[in-house]
Design a protein around this motif. Structure first.
Motif, PDB file in Angstrom:
ATOM      1  N   GLY A  48     -15.427 -33.458 -22.427  1.00  0.00           N
ATOM      2  CA  GLY A  48     -16.226 -33.455 -23.779  1.00  0.00           C
ATOM      3  C   GLY A  48     -17.618 -33.421 -22.725  1.00  0.00           C
ATOM      4  N   MET A  49     -17.824 -34.656 -21.858  1.00  0.00           N
ATOM      5  CA  MET A  49     -18.960 -34.632 -20.758  1.00  0.00           C
ATOM      6  C   MET A  49     -19.812 -32.885 -20.841  1.00  0.00           C
ATOM      7  SD  MET A  49     -19.062 -38.181 -19.024  1.00  0.00           S
ATOM      8  CE  MET A  49     -19.369 -37.719 -17.680  1.00  0.00           C
ATOM      9  N   GLY A  51     -18.853 -30.727 -21.949  1.00  0.00           N
ATOM     10  CA  GLY A  51     -19.339 -30.239 -23.245  1.00  0.00           C
ATOM     11  C   GLY A  51     -20.718 -30.010 -23.090  1.00  0.00           C
ATOM     12  N   GLY A  52     -21.125 -31.144 -22.900  1.00  0.00           N
ATOM     13  CA  GLY A  52     -22.655 -31.100 -23.626  1.00  0.00           C
ATOM     14  C   GLY A  52     -23.327 -31.313 -22.044  1.00  0.00           C
ATOM     15  N   ASP A  53     -22.821 -31.613 -20.805  1.00  0.00           N
ATOM     16  CA  ASP A  53     -23.711 -31.459 -20.385  1.00  0.00           C
ATOM     17  C   ASP A  53     -24.557 -30.246 -19.341  1.00  0.00           C
ATOM     18  OD1 ASP A  53     -21.532 -30.921 -18.009  1.00  0.00           O
ATOM     19  OD2 ASP A  53     -21.322 -31.842 -17.467  1.00  0.00           O
ATOM     20  N   GLY A  54     -25.031 -31.148 -18.108  1.00  0.00           N
ATOM     21  CA  GLY A  54     -26.293 -29.902 -17.887  1.00  0.00           C
ATOM     22  C   GLY A  54     -25.492 -28.967 -17.127  1.00  0.00           C
TER      23      GLY A  54
END
Lengths: 545, 330
Positions: A48-49, A51-54
């Motif tokens: 998920g991270m 998914g969201g991370d840089g």
């Protein structure tokens, strides 16, 4: 999961990024094709991270790179990462990516080199392993003979740290000695299957690492010699691995491996079809066509080393009669059960030893389905009109309850026997089946037995010899044959003896011989991977399609 | 009795209940057939190995010694050691609790956001198609088993349309909060969070939603028939003001009580939903522990679920007593 662009993943990814700034979002998308990894595990926090991370942006920037991410979803997670302190398959699969033993097995079950590249018997019957040079643990330290000695002793001797449930798995070890790059294991008496045992059991750990760390630490961290090293451990949730670049057999092709679990089989199948994972275990037969008809995954099955049977206690009526037991074998139509209940995922059996295992007797034919003959034998046994009850575990083996229902119905439809079914929660059934005295064990039970050593004695001895831990039979002739096999040094002669034992077991009919269970996997079309006969999963042999 | 004394009394009762929970949960191990040793030892383990394992786990001690030791350890904050997972139970259980609480809260949000407007609308438009629709929906919500609903949601929205993830947990709500100040894109993190939590929250929240809809509807109908509403109408206050400012406010008091009580139920009831969605919370841990006969972990999880239930109850009681002092004198 491979990086190939994939409609589904992209669609979801697009949705995820729908609102983000265009450029970043787009970069994220293309990179995220690879990010199939995003889903590849379905159950993690990090993806998920991701998914969201840089870092996604980064992913994106090298979009189309060949990062090979692979996700495996099983029915259950590990019980801690200590490779020597468990006795079940799921843990073995999870720890087995990082730890390995002196010998190993190929996909068919044949013995191959592991940490030892040569092995032999010494004159006194001990076995000697010559260790491979240049093997290092994941912490960079060299593997030493002392580590091997320590590991074996930790398994078999209760006073070396833990009471290992694997105590009996390496045979009656009496001592372990080391030489220059070699280890010698001595047994109480001759051990004809020492190499079979070592090819399946006996993971090697580093002595200093084990001694410096507590149980809790060892169960959450890993320091093995295997093809993968641990990168993240979330107990009961997900385990992540990276390739061991220094692996003696070359680093695996998989760049990022994750293993997770879903106890619900339909959830596993759905994960596979949604392309969130690449390999799922135990696809139920009724889901097989759904997987096969999808264009993203296929079913890959293999005959496993597990045999399913209905065991009958030799000392209670009516099962004390050999004719009655044989009648039961004629009464059950195993072929139709395999066809209708298991959708063909099973092989007919006629003896306790499976085909391909040491001691298998190819000359034995299964009892044919013949209700008339069954009725005749029941009459002859003098037990006509008897009422019996079959006990079955619930959900332990592939479709166990349905199989038992079918078998019980077929027996019940004999004119002179009535048979009921009793469903039991597995662990309470196990309590009864493993009762110290045979008098306390159930009379008629569906059971399965996995023989990871691929040697007939490992089924015959525990289940059918008088002293076996789970026996329901006492037969002097069979005992004699098994003892003879145990002390015979000539392997060919030993095979002959075991074949004879299997013929005898067939005739004595202590079991209704049912079938060899299949391991049924769903495998993503993005990868190429063949399952193994011993239920172990080896993602290091997977390749991208 | 003052509110303080009331709170103290309820807390003491609560401690008694928790002790009862601990005892029942402890006793469960011994009335349940099957020994934990079978979960650790292979089927063909020798009797010696079994005994050695039993001794290592302390299972060879008399029952009262095990019980005394267990209570003593609990009081020190030690929930025992999971011999199956090789880890401390407290670490395992409290590691999983946040995921369950997050799911329960998300389910409550789903329920409340849908239920209150639905309830109000169906009360104000009684016997109109909207009302029938809402009634049908809540009837469906109450009678649909949430594991079935979960599987259907996965099939349609995750597998077929690929909008959401089938299972697992993406980022946590904490990650979403951190992304506001951190380097990760806020919107992306939020969407990932939604991709994972939406379906399980709907599956878990549906029953709850149905319940609150019914409650809001009947409460609202009740309020709307009361004198002060008539008076307000007579005074010519706008309908919207009457409905949403006056009537709804009074309707919400019992609804909030039920909400509080149901939160405990949600935490306990998450077990099945978590299994369907492989949500790594306490519910999955309970199922896992049952499957593997991991008694210490199962006991720890049940005690935490039971205790949170008791805590929520006490809290609701005290708040209710504060709002309605008659409760104390009763």
């Amino acid at each position: 999961m491979p990086t190939d662009n994939d409609d589904h993943v992209d669609r979801r990814t697009v949705l995820k990024y729908a609102g983000t700034a265009g450029a970043v979002g787009l970069a994220g998308c293309s990179g995220n094709g690879g990010d199939g990894g995003d889903g590849s595990d379905g159950s993690d926090g990090e993806d998920g991270m991701d998914g969201g991370d840089g870092s996604d942006g980064e992913d994106g920037s090298d979009g189309g790179d060949d990062t090979f991410e692979l996700g495996v979803t099983m029915g259950q997670m590990d019980s801690g990462l200590d490779p020597q302190d468990h006795a079940e398959t799921n843990t073995e699969i999870i720890t087995g990516q990082m730890y390995e033993g002196l010998l190993d097995r190929d996909k068919e079950g044949g013995i191959i080199a592991g940490l030892a590249n040569e092995w032999e018997r010494t004159d006194d019957g001990s076995v000697r392993f010559m260790l491979r040079d240049g093997v290092t643990f994941h912490n960079g330290d060299d593997l030493t003979a002392e580590d091997v000695r320590f590991s074996i002793r930790r398994i078999v001797f209760n006073d070396v740290g833990i009471v290992s449930p694997q105590t009996n798995d390496l045979g009656p070890v009496s001592e372990v000695t080391t030489g220059d790059g070699e280890v010698t294991v001595s047994f109480e008496g001759y051990n004809p299957i020492a190499f079979q045992l070592f090819a399946t059991n006996g993971d090697i750990m580093q002595q200093s690492w084990v001694e410096e760390n507590g149980t809790d630490y060892i169960n959450r961290n890993a320091n093995g010699t295997g093809p993968f090293r641990l990168t993240e451990y979330q107990s009961g949730n997900v385990v992540r691995y990276g390739p061991n670049e220094d692996y003696w057999d070359g680093a695996p092709a998989v760049d990022e491996l994750s293993m997770s679990a879903s106890s619900e089989s339909s959830t596993r199948v759905n994960q596979l079809l949604a392309e969130e994972t690449d390999i799922v275990t135990n696809v139920p037969p009724n889901e097989v066509s759904r997987v096969n008809s999808s264009d993203v995954a296929t079913i890959n099955s293999v005959a496993s080393a597990r045999i399913i049977f209905l065991q009958m206690r030799y000392d209670v009526e009516p099962f004390s009669s050999q004719q009655f037991r044989q009648a039961m074998n004629h009464a059950v139509d195993v072929e139709s059960i395999i066809e209708n209940v298991l959708n063909g995922f099973g092989n007919l059996t006629a003896q306790p030893t499976l085909e391909g295992h040491v001691g298998y007797n190819p000359d034995i034919d299964p009892y044919p389905y013949d209700p008339d003959e069954a009725e005749r034998l029941v009459e002859e046994s003098g037990h006509a009109g008897v009422e019996i009850t079959l006990q079955t575990p619930i959900g332990r083996y592939l479709r166990d309850v349905e199989i038992a229902q079918a078998a019980a119905n077929q027996i019940d439809s004999l004119s002179n026997v009535s048979c009921e079914l009793q469903q039991r929660e597995f662990s309470s059934l196990v309590q009864d089946v493993t009762a110290p005295n045979i008098e306390d064990r159930p009379h008629f039970t569906l059971l399965g037995w996995g023989n990871a050593e691929f040697d007939g004695s490992q089924t015959l001895t525990p289940l059918l010899s008088s002293e076996g831990a789970l026996t329901i039979l006492k037969n002097d002739e069979l005992d004699g044959l098994l003892e003879e096999a145990e002390s015979t040094r000539d392997p060919d002669e030993r095979v002959d003896i075991l074949q004879e034992a299997n013929q005898l077991a067939h005739d004595l009919a202590p079991w209704v011989f049912m079938h060899q269970q299949f391991s049924v996997y769903g495998v993503s079309s993005d990868i190429s991977w063949e399952p193994r006969a011993d239920e172990f999963i080896d993602p290091d042999t997977a390749t991208q399609q | 009795m003052s509110l303080g004394r009331f709170a103290l009394k309820r807390s003491l009762q609560g401690i008694g209940v928790v002790w009862g929970v601990v005892t029942v949960v402890f006793a469960l191990r011994f009335v349940t057939p099957g020994s934990p040793i079978n979960a650790v030892a292979p089927l063909d383990a020798s009797q010696e190995t079994r005994q050695a394992i039993a001794a290592e786990l302390g299972l060879d001690q008399p029952l009262y010694v095990q019980y005394g030791q267990y209570i003593f350890d609990l009081l020190r904050g030690d929930m025992g050691f999971s011999y199956i997972k090789g880890q401390d139970v407290a670490t395992l259980v409290f590691g999983r609790l946040p995921a369950t609480v997050e799911l329960a809260l998300a389910a409550s949000v789903v329920a409340i956001v849908l239920a209150i407007p639905l309830g109000v609308i169906s009360a104000t438009r009684r016997n109109e198609p909207v009302d029938y629709g809402a009634t049908l929906l809540s009837l469906g919500g109450i009678s649909t088993p949430n594991f079935w609903l979960g599987i259907m949601l996965i099939l349609v929205f995750a597998v077929e349309f690929n909008i959401f993830n089938t299972s697992g947990r993406g980022v946590t709500v904490v990650d979403v909060a951190l992304s506001v100040v951190g380097p990760e894109p806020v919107f992306g993190t939020l969407l990932t969070w939604l991709a994972y939590i939406t379906l399980p929250a709907i599956a878990l929240g549906t029953y709850f939603m149905a319940l609150i809809t019914r409650l809001t509807r009947s409460g609202m109908l009740d309020e709307l028939s009361k004198g002060y509403v008539q008076a307000a109408r007579a005074k010519g206050l706008p309908q919207t003001l009457i409905r949403y400012k006056h009537a709804l406010r009074n309707t919400l008091i019992p609804v909030i009580t039920v909400l509080g009580l149901q939160l405990g139920t949600l935490i306990g009831g998450a077990v099945i939903t978590e299994a369907v969605f492989s949500w790594p919370g306490l519910g999955s841990l309970v199922i896992d522990s049952i499957n593997t006969r991991d008694w210490p972990t199962l006991q720890g999880s049940l005690i935490v679920i039971g205790t949170s239930f008791v805590l929520v109850n006490i809290l609701v009681d005290v708040v209710y007593a504060y709002l309605d002092p008659e409760v104390i004198t009763d």
